[in-house]
Design a protein around this motif. Sequence first.
Motif, PDB file in Angstrom:
ATOM      1  N   ALA A  65       0.756  -1.083  -0.001  1.00 24.77           N
ATOM      2  CA  ALA A  65       0.002   0.018   0.003  1.00 24.77           C
ATOM      3  C   ALA A  65       1.051   0.864  -0.073  1.00 24.77           C
ATOM      4  O   ALA A  65       1.889   1.297   0.493  1.00 24.77           O
ATOM      5  N   PHE A  66       0.389   2.259  -0.852  1.00 19.88           N
ATOM      6  CA  PHE A  66       1.243   3.645  -0.829  1.00 19.88           C
ATOM      7  C   PHE A  66       1.661   4.280   0.424  1.00 19.88           C
ATOM      8  O   PHE A  66       2.625   4.649   0.744  1.00 19.88           O
ATOM      9  N   TRP A  67       0.620   4.075   1.303  1.00 18.09           N
ATOM     10  CA  TRP A  67       0.717   4.741   2.661  1.00 18.09           C
ATOM     11  C   TRP A  67       1.705   4.002   3.444  1.00 18.09           C
ATOM     12  O   TRP A  67       2.667   4.679   4.253  1.00 18.09           O
ATOM     13  N   VAL A  68       1.853   2.734   3.383  1.00 20.60           N
ATOM     14  CA  VAL A  68       2.807   1.802   4.145  1.00 20.60           C
ATOM     15  C   VAL A  68       4.090   2.023   3.648  1.00 20.60           C
ATOM     16  O   VAL A  68       5.217   2.193   4.572  1.00 20.60           O
ATOM     17  N   VAL A  69       4.325   2.132   2.372  1.00 17.76           N
ATOM     18  CA  VAL A  69       5.666   2.668   1.805  1.00 17.76           C
ATOM     19  C   VAL A  69       6.224   3.890   2.372  1.00 17.76           C
ATOM     20  O   VAL A  69       7.051   4.051   2.657  1.00 17.76           O
ATOM     21  N   VAL A 121       5.455  13.819  -0.706  1.00 19.72           N
ATOM     22  CA  VAL A 121       5.341  14.113  -1.852  1.00 19.72           C
ATOM     23  C   VAL A 121       5.566  12.845  -2.882  1.00 19.72           C
ATOM     24  O   VAL A 121       4.842  12.741  -3.834  1.00 19.72           O
ATOM     25  N   ALA A 122       6.305  12.077  -2.422  1.00 19.00           N
ATOM     26  CA  ALA A 122       6.663  10.908  -3.358  1.00 19.00           C
ATOM     27  C   ALA A 122       5.639   9.911  -3.377  1.00 19.00           C
ATOM     28  O   ALA A 122       4.897   9.476  -4.189  1.00 19.00           O
ATOM     29  N   THR A 123       4.962   9.854  -2.156  1.00 18.31           N
ATOM     30  CA  THR A 123       3.691   9.012  -1.999  1.00 18.31           C
ATOM     31  C   THR A 123       2.573   9.784  -2.681  1.00 18.31           C
ATOM     32  O   THR A 123       1.967   8.569  -3.477  1.00 18.31           O
ATOM     33  N   LEU A 124       2.165  10.893  -2.822  1.00 22.44           N
ATOM     34  CA  LEU A 124       1.221  11.663  -3.356  1.00 22.44           C
ATOM     35  C   LEU A 124       1.553  11.411  -5.193  1.00 22.44           C
ATOM     36  O   LEU A 124       0.524  10.923  -5.906  1.00 22.44           O
ATOM     37  N   ALA A 128      -0.729   9.206  -7.787  1.00 18.15           N
ATOM     38  CA  ALA A 128      -1.337  10.044  -8.923  1.00 18.15           C
ATOM     39  C   ALA A 128      -0.833   9.137 -10.151  1.00 18.15           C
ATOM     40  O   ALA A 128      -1.838   8.882 -10.986  1.00 18.15           O
ATOM     41  N   VAL A 129       0.345   8.829 -10.415  1.00 17.53           N
ATOM     42  CA  VAL A 129       0.976   8.318 -11.590  1.00 17.53           C
ATOM     43  C   VAL A 129      -0.059   6.669 -11.564  1.00 17.53           C
ATOM     44  O   VAL A 129      -0.172   6.171 -12.469  1.00 17.53           O
ATOM     45  N   SER A 130       0.063   6.195 -10.670  1.00 15.24           N
ATOM     46  CA  SER A 130      -0.844   4.694 -10.497  1.00 15.24           C
ATOM     47  C   SER A 130      -2.261   4.909 -10.902  1.00 15.24           C
ATOM     48  O   SER A 130      -2.557   3.962 -11.693  1.00 15.24           O
ATOM     49  N   ARG A 131      -2.837   5.828 -10.488  1.00 11.70           N
ATOM     50  CA  ARG A 131      -4.341   6.114 -10.852  1.00 11.70           C
ATOM     51  C   ARG A 131      -4.369   6.451 -12.258  1.00 11.70           C
ATOM     52  O   ARG A 131      -5.150   5.976 -13.165  1.00 11.70           O
TER      53      ARG A 131
END
Length: 137
Positions: A65-69, A121-124, A128-131
Amino acid sequence: MPPPAGRDSPVRARRRGLLVGAALVVAAGLVTHFVGSGPIADLAGDALYAAMIYLFIAIAFPRAAFWVVGVTALTLCTLIECFQLTGLPGLWAESFWPVRLVLGIGFDARDLAAYAVGAGVATLVDVAVSRRRRARA
């Protein structure tokens, strides 16, 4: 089930994109380190460092999950910053200068804020790129 002929699996495509991002972030970080100066360059370098850690973790665990990373990257950066309080990274950097780029040499609480910005910022950007990639698929 394998992907259709001529298409990468989503994990492979994600990893490839993350590797490109990591290469760009490392290049930007090295330019910032060797060309920049002053507090703005220092904070930008620290934010880029956290983004690089995010990308390396995401490459290793592309299904996480993005937030976990993001939280893991921030935690790792914080632990490395706190490790500087021992003085060991500075001592090691005297013998092998690249240690300075990886571990730093002196604790600075402002770095913690820069790490939070970089990991955030990396997470966001990753979200965005994944979506966008999923929307095109």
